[in-house]
Design a protein around this motif. Sequence first.
Motif, mmCIF file in Angstrom:
data_model
loop_
_atom_site.group_PDB
_atom_site.id
_atom_site.type_symbol
_atom_site.label_atom_id
_atom_site.label_comp_id
_atom_site.label_asym_id
_atom_site.label_seq_id
_atom_site.Cartn_x
_atom_site.Cartn_y
_atom_site.Cartn_z
ATOM 1 N N ALA A 194 0.803 -1.322 0.187
ATOM 2 C CA ALA A 194 0.043 0.110 -0.077
ATOM 3 C C ALA A 194 1.124 1.219 -0.082
ATOM 4 C CB ALA A 194 -0.799 -0.094 1.238
ATOM 5 N N ASP A 195 1.924 1.092 0.702
ATOM 6 C CA ASP A 195 2.900 2.286 0.539
ATOM 7 C C ASP A 195 3.647 2.529 -0.654
ATOM 8 O OD1 ASP A 195 2.756 3.232 3.387
ATOM 9 O OD2 ASP A 195 4.404 1.859 3.994
ATOM 10 N N LEU A 196 3.815 1.605 -1.219
ATOM 11 C CA LEU A 196 4.471 1.723 -2.530
ATOM 12 C C LEU A 196 3.499 2.261 -3.624
ATOM 13 C CD1 LEU A 196 6.574 -1.616 -2.641
ATOM 14 C CD2 LEU A 196 7.288 0.672 -2.702
ATOM 15 N N LYS A 197 2.257 1.617 -3.473
ATOM 16 C CA LYS A 197 1.254 2.107 -4.341
ATOM 17 C C LYS A 197 0.923 3.497 -4.393
ATOM 18 C CE LYS A 197 -3.726 1.717 -5.977
ATOM 19 N NZ LYS A 197 -4.802 0.930 -5.608
ATOM 20 N N ARG A 198 0.988 4.068 -3.084
ATOM 21 C CA ARG A 198 0.692 5.505 -2.667
ATOM 22 C C ARG A 198 1.738 6.390 -3.154
ATOM 23 N NH1 ARG A 198 -2.423 7.369 1.720
ATOM 24 N NH2 ARG A 198 -2.060 9.422 2.487
ATOM 25 N N ILE A 199 3.157 6.064 -2.965
ATOM 26 C CA ILE A 199 4.303 6.729 -3.575
ATOM 27 C C ILE A 199 4.123 6.472 -4.970
ATOM 28 C CG2 ILE A 199 6.762 7.199 -3.466
ATOM 29 C CD1 ILE A 199 5.011 7.688 -0.718
ATOM 30 N N ASP A 200 3.983 5.572 -5.696
ATOM 31 C CA ASP A 200 4.005 5.519 -6.888
ATOM 32 C C ASP A 200 2.918 6.418 -7.770
ATOM 33 O OD1 ASP A 200 5.020 3.782 -9.625
ATOM 34 O OD2 ASP A 200 3.173 3.454 -9.866
ATOM 35 N N THR A 201 1.871 6.551 -7.042
ATOM 36 C CA THR A 201 0.793 7.418 -7.659
ATOM 37 C C THR A 201 1.329 8.776 -7.531
ATOM 38 O OG1 THR A 201 -0.767 5.739 -7.258
ATOM 39 C CG2 THR A 201 -1.597 7.953 -7.654
ATOM 40 N N ILE A 202 1.696 9.179 -6.408
ATOM 41 C CA ILE A 202 2.145 10.457 -6.057
ATOM 42 C C ILE A 202 3.275 10.811 -7.089
ATOM 43 C CG2 ILE A 202 3.054 12.102 -4.448
ATOM 44 C CD1 ILE A 202 1.299 10.323 -2.322
ATOM 45 N N ARG A 203 4.195 10.076 -6.988
ATOM 46 C CA ARG A 203 5.382 10.370 -7.815
ATOM 47 C C ARG A 203 4.995 10.668 -9.300
ATOM 48 N NH1 ARG A 203 8.909 13.658 -7.949
ATOM 49 N NH2 ARG A 203 10.404 12.393 -6.392
ATOM 50 N N LYS A 204 4.122 9.880 -9.998
ATOM 51 C CA LYS A 204 3.581 10.177 -11.322
ATOM 52 C C LYS A 204 2.759 11.660 -11.476
ATOM 53 C CE LYS A 204 3.564 5.354 -12.324
ATOM 54 N NZ LYS A 204 2.520 4.213 -12.716
ATOM 55 N N HIS A 205 2.123 11.621 -10.269
ATOM 56 C CA HIS A 205 1.476 12.946 -10.286
ATOM 57 C C HIS A 205 2.371 14.233 -9.915
ATOM 58 C CE1 HIS A 205 -2.424 15.344 -9.479
ATOM 59 N NE2 HIS A 205 -1.564 15.945 -8.483
ATOM 60 N N LEU A 206 3.346 14.210 -9.419
ATOM 61 C CA LEU A 206 4.184 15.012 -9.069
ATOM 62 C C LEU A 206 5.203 15.439 -10.349
ATOM 63 C CD1 LEU A 206 5.225 15.017 -5.644
ATOM 64 C CD2 LEU A 206 3.945 16.626 -6.639
ATOM 65 N N GLY A 207 5.413 14.368 -11.308
ATOM 66 C CA GLY A 207 6.542 14.462 -12.052
ATOM 67 C C GLY A 207 7.701 13.934 -11.567
ATOM 68 N N ASP A 208 9.046 13.634 -12.137
ATOM 69 C CA ASP A 208 10.203 13.045 -11.606
ATOM 70 C C ASP A 208 11.063 14.173 -10.644
ATOM 71 O OD1 ASP A 208 9.780 10.629 -12.819
ATOM 72 O OD2 ASP A 208 10.724 11.080 -14.642
ATOM 73 N N ALA A 209 10.880 15.431 -11.280
ATOM 74 C CA ALA A 209 11.776 16.497 -10.927
ATOM 75 C C ALA A 209 11.324 17.107 -9.314
ATOM 76 C CB ALA A 209 11.942 17.603 -11.846
ATOM 77 N N PHE A 210 10.019 17.104 -9.108
ATOM 78 C CA PHE A 210 9.455 17.773 -7.952
ATOM 79 C C PHE A 210 9.982 17.243 -6.724
ATOM 80 C CE2 PHE A 210 6.520 19.252 -4.629
ATOM 81 C CZ PHE A 210 6.507 20.905 -5.290
#
Length: 389
Positions: free
Chosen positions: A199-215
């Motif tokens: 669940a942690d990994l899914k959460r962070i994967d979704t948020i990273r895609k939402h933010l983009g790689d550089a943020f």
Amino acid sequence: MIPRQRRDPNMSAPDVVAPDRIETIRLSSCFLPLATPVSDAKVLTGRQKPMTEIAFLFAEITSAQGHRGLGLSYSKRAGGPGQFVHAREIAPALIGEDPNDIARLWDKLVWAGASVGRSGLSTQAIAAFDVALWDMKARRAGLPLSKLIGAQRDSVRCYNTSGGFLHTPLDQVLVNIDASREKGIGGIKIKVGQPDCAADLKRIDTIRKHLGDAFPLMVDANQQWDRPTAQRMCRAFEPYGLVWIEEPLDCYDFEGHAALADKFDTPIATGEMLTSVAEHADLIRWRGTDFVNPDAPRVGGITPFLKILSLADQAGLMIAPHFFMELHVHLAAVYPREPWVEHFEWLEPLFNERLEIRDGRMLVPSRPGLGLSLSDQARAWTRDSVEIA
């Protein structure tokens, strides 16, 4: 033989600064209610209950010359009434003292309550006095606190934590992230440490895609992983380019944190739960962190906090103070290396002033001292108070 210099009789005598003394101290115990019960990994593992309020200890000090200083300490979940009682017991030791002798007065207060320890609740109560004395000194000089100490910069990188707690559904976290970015906040920290690591990994994967790689993105496990789990999760988080992984282990497991910091590219952050200079010195000696997260109220105020900054600087470490941005923006601004400050809007109702954020950075207030005054709402939330004179 060097000739003796004579003073020009036409020159005026140098100004002599008259000594001052502490005349009154007002202590207040204030409880700030949170709009929504807050949960992190400690709640999900059953070690704590959701947080519904934060207890604050305010110290308002007035000198014989009419100078004033405001300081505070705080406690989450438990300990607030204890801080107030301890502060009330030791406050008389300050009456009649010169408020400019801050280091000596810190020692006097810590020895006044030494039988209950020189860290933890006893020194957290001292923090309110210490911050108030520094605030008074800066106000007296007509300088912001950061300028009095010796500022390196007029703004500090800031990241938001309040929008990413585990009680918040993922879709709302994304809404909160967008709101933070619109305010000009420059980084996002997300709580992890759920019993289900997937669940942690899914959460962070979704948020990273939402933010983009550089943020800039950080995560915080709030001490809830054991060593094997921390190893696996640090490895799994490597591809996400995180600024840091915070508190992957118990805060006193300096050896375990050092092993993670040595093994993985992603920096490790910890230190917010440590309550003394000595504990931070051990953490730094072990090389147990890349980012030190000191908390000025938790370690006893600005006086010990500056000692921790010196230790961190000598070790070549970064800092990102924990919580209380209204104070830490000043203290982070004096650090030689570019720091981060944690953005929480929770404390804003306590004060009449607001911090300004622009282009990913928090601006250091230009008002004298901390640049803060207590609001009427803070007075309304006060449950107990006493004046010592």
